[in-house]
Design an enzyme around this catalytic site. Structure first.
Site, short mmCIF file in Angstrom:
data_model
loop_
_atom_site.label_atom_id
_atom_site.label_comp_id
_atom_site.label_asym_id
_atom_site.label_seq_id
_atom_site.Cartn_x
_atom_site.Cartn_y
_atom_site.Cartn_z
N LYS A 99 0.89 -1.21 0.16
CA LYS A 99 -0.02 0.05 0.09
C LYS A 99 0.75 1.05 -0.06
O LYS A 99 2.03 1.27 0.62
CB LYS A 99 -0.94 -0.11 1.35
CG LYS A 99 -2.33 1.07 1.23
CD LYS A 99 -3.31 -0.14 0.47
CE LYS A 99 -4.51 0.97 0.60
NZ LYS A 99 -5.67 -0.15 0.32
N GLY A 202 -21.01 6.11 4.28
CA GLY A 202 -20.10 6.44 3.13
C GLY A 202 -20.82 6.13 1.81
O GLY A 202 -20.64 5.18 1.52
N GLY A 204 -19.31 7.07 -1.39
CA GLY A 204 -18.30 7.34 -2.41
C GLY A 204 -18.64 6.44 -3.29
O GLY A 204 -19.57 5.73 -3.78
N VAL A 206 -17.74 3.28 -3.87
CA VAL A 206 -17.91 1.94 -3.43
C VAL A 206 -19.51 2.17 -2.82
O VAL A 206 -20.35 1.46 -3.40
CB VAL A 206 -17.14 1.66 -2.54
CG1 VAL A 206 -17.65 -0.05 -1.93
CG2 VAL A 206 -15.79 1.31 -3.03
N1 PHE Z 1 -8.01 0.31 -3.10
C1 PHE Z 1 -8.17 -1.00 -3.61
C2 PHE Z 1 -8.22 -1.99 -2.26
O1 PHE Z 1 -8.16 -1.67 -1.22
C3 PHE Z 1 -6.67 -1.15 -4.37
C4 PHE Z 1 -6.46 -1.35 -5.85
C5 PHE Z 1 -7.37 -0.92 -6.68
C6 PHE Z 1 -5.57 -2.03 -6.28
C7 PHE Z 1 -7.35 -1.06 -7.99
C8 PHE Z 1 -5.40 -2.45 -7.84
C9 PHE Z 1 -6.39 -1.95 -8.41
O2 PHE Z 1 -8.20 -3.06 -2.55
#
Ligand code: PHE
Length: 372
Positions: A99, A202, A204, A206
């Site tokens: 990350k 939330g 957003g 998602v």
């Molecule tokens: N934000 C996504 C997660 O936490 C990470 C991600 C998104 C990685 C798209 C690769 C492609 O799972």
């Protein structure tokens, strides 16, 4: 007196107060590599945490937000990268945990922000694929386009105009939806989502899509968002009731779906909850380990975040790096999350363990098999 490393209770506070606390934090984290880079022109910090490459190349979102300090930014990157390792391992998906966090203490104008993202792209390019990234809290597909100017091909979810698969949010939402549906069937029986009340925290990228999916499956949905503008738009568009952010934890519902930030399940909020199930898309929902027990004691089934929120990362890397079509990606996300939740709940029932413990042991099993 016990030392910080041996005593899990006093350990965290000792480590925080200690001038060399970072080394202890890294030791506990148990990951592979931490990259810290100060961006000269903006004073921002780029933090890249590579937790595990056992299942595949570390791949995770880039989070962009101001933290109280660099320590907090590092701590978040470490925790989030570990979450990614578990996420892929539970699903048996060939990627590793990583990350990135960009901590920009002062607000940046668009040009300064773009410059920072381009320089971050150069860091990714230099890493040569040992870290691969996509969007996360505070970053969008448009940002991925900018990062990708220097960071391609290690940047996922760019806009379709730039040759990417676009936003990962809808795929994450689809997986979370499948997870909620599977958990509801397990807890409430055959009716699935019909007539169930779900509170989405939330709205957003998602949360908004999740609301739509839940409603089309016959659930009755309410939601909250800390951004009043966004809240008003969704309420009008979707015609779903809005819950004020402060009232979220006390609102009665069957399912509470956290889709905003982490650590929302804690000592303060858990006693207020009035739901049967918690399952949502936000990363790191439990503030600490004790909170899993707290939920259990309240008779609430917690489906660990990383068991249901893999959809975005899985679909986007599947489409862009493994040649899946979007509809194949959707099918695989749903199948994968349903299978993971099924195995998890079966283990919870059979062994009488907390869902968090069951999820970890599934992850551990996969990691051990992959490193053998
Ligand atoms: N934000 C996504 C997660 O936490 C990470 C991600 C998104 C990685 C798209 C690769 C492609 O799972």
């Amino acid at each position: 007196m016990q030392s910080g490393t041996n005593d899990p209770l006093s350990g965290a506070s000792l480590a925080d107060a200690h001038p060399f606390g970072l080394a202890e934090k890294l030791d506990r984290w148990g990951g592979e590599e931490l990259i810290l880079r100060r961006d000269g022109p903006t004073g921002a910090w780029i933090v890249i945490a590579l937790h595990s490459s056992v299942m595949g190349p570390p791949t995770g979102g880039t989070r962009f937000k101001p933290y109280p300090d660099l320590d907090a930014a590092i701590a978040d990157a470490l925790r989030l990268s570990e979450g990614m390792t578990h996420k892929y391992a539970v699903a048996g998906f060939p990627r590793g945990g990583g990350k990135a966090v960009i901590h920009a203490p002062i607000p940046l104008d668009p040009a300064a922000r773009a410059g920072l993202l381009r320089r971050y792209g150069s860091v990714l390019s230099r890493l040569g694929g040992t870290f691969q990234t996509g969007p996360d809290v505070g970053t969008s597909s448009e940002d991925m386009d900018v990062i990708g100017e220097n960071g391609a091909p290690w940047v996922f979810a760019r806009t379709p105009a730039a040759g990417g698969a676009g936003s990962s949010g809808p795929y994450t939402a689809l997986g979370v939806f499948a997870g909620i549906r599977a958990a509801c069937t397990h807890v409430f029986g055959g009716e699935g989502l019909r007539g169930r009340t779900v509170l989405v925290q939330g709205a957003g990228s998602v949360g908004e899509r999740l609301i739509t999916l839940l409603r089309s499956a016959g659930a009755s949905v309410c939601f909250s968002d800390v951004d009043p503008e966004c809240a008003r738009r969704i309420r009008e568009q979707e015609a779903v009731p809005l819950v004020e952010p402060e009232a979220v934890y006390g609102t009665a519902c069957d399912v509470f779906a956290p889709c905003a930030l982490g650590a929302v399940l804690n000592e303060r909020t858990i006693p207020l909850l009035s739901c049967r199930l918690v399952a949502g898309g936000a990363n790191n929902q439990l503030a600490g380990e004790a909170d899993g027990t707290r939920l259990h004691e309240r008779g609430i089934l917690y489906v660990p975040d990383y068991a249901v929120n893999i959809g975005g990362a899985m679909a986007i890397t599947g489409i862009e790096a493994m040649g899946w079509t979007p509809s194949e990606a959707e099918r695989r996300v749903v199948e994968s999350v349903e299978r993971a939740v099924g195995r998890l709940l079966e283990l919870v029932e059979r062994e009488g363990v907390l869902p968090e413990v069951a999820a970890r042991s599934l992850a551990r099993e996969r990691l051990a098999a992959a490193s053998a």
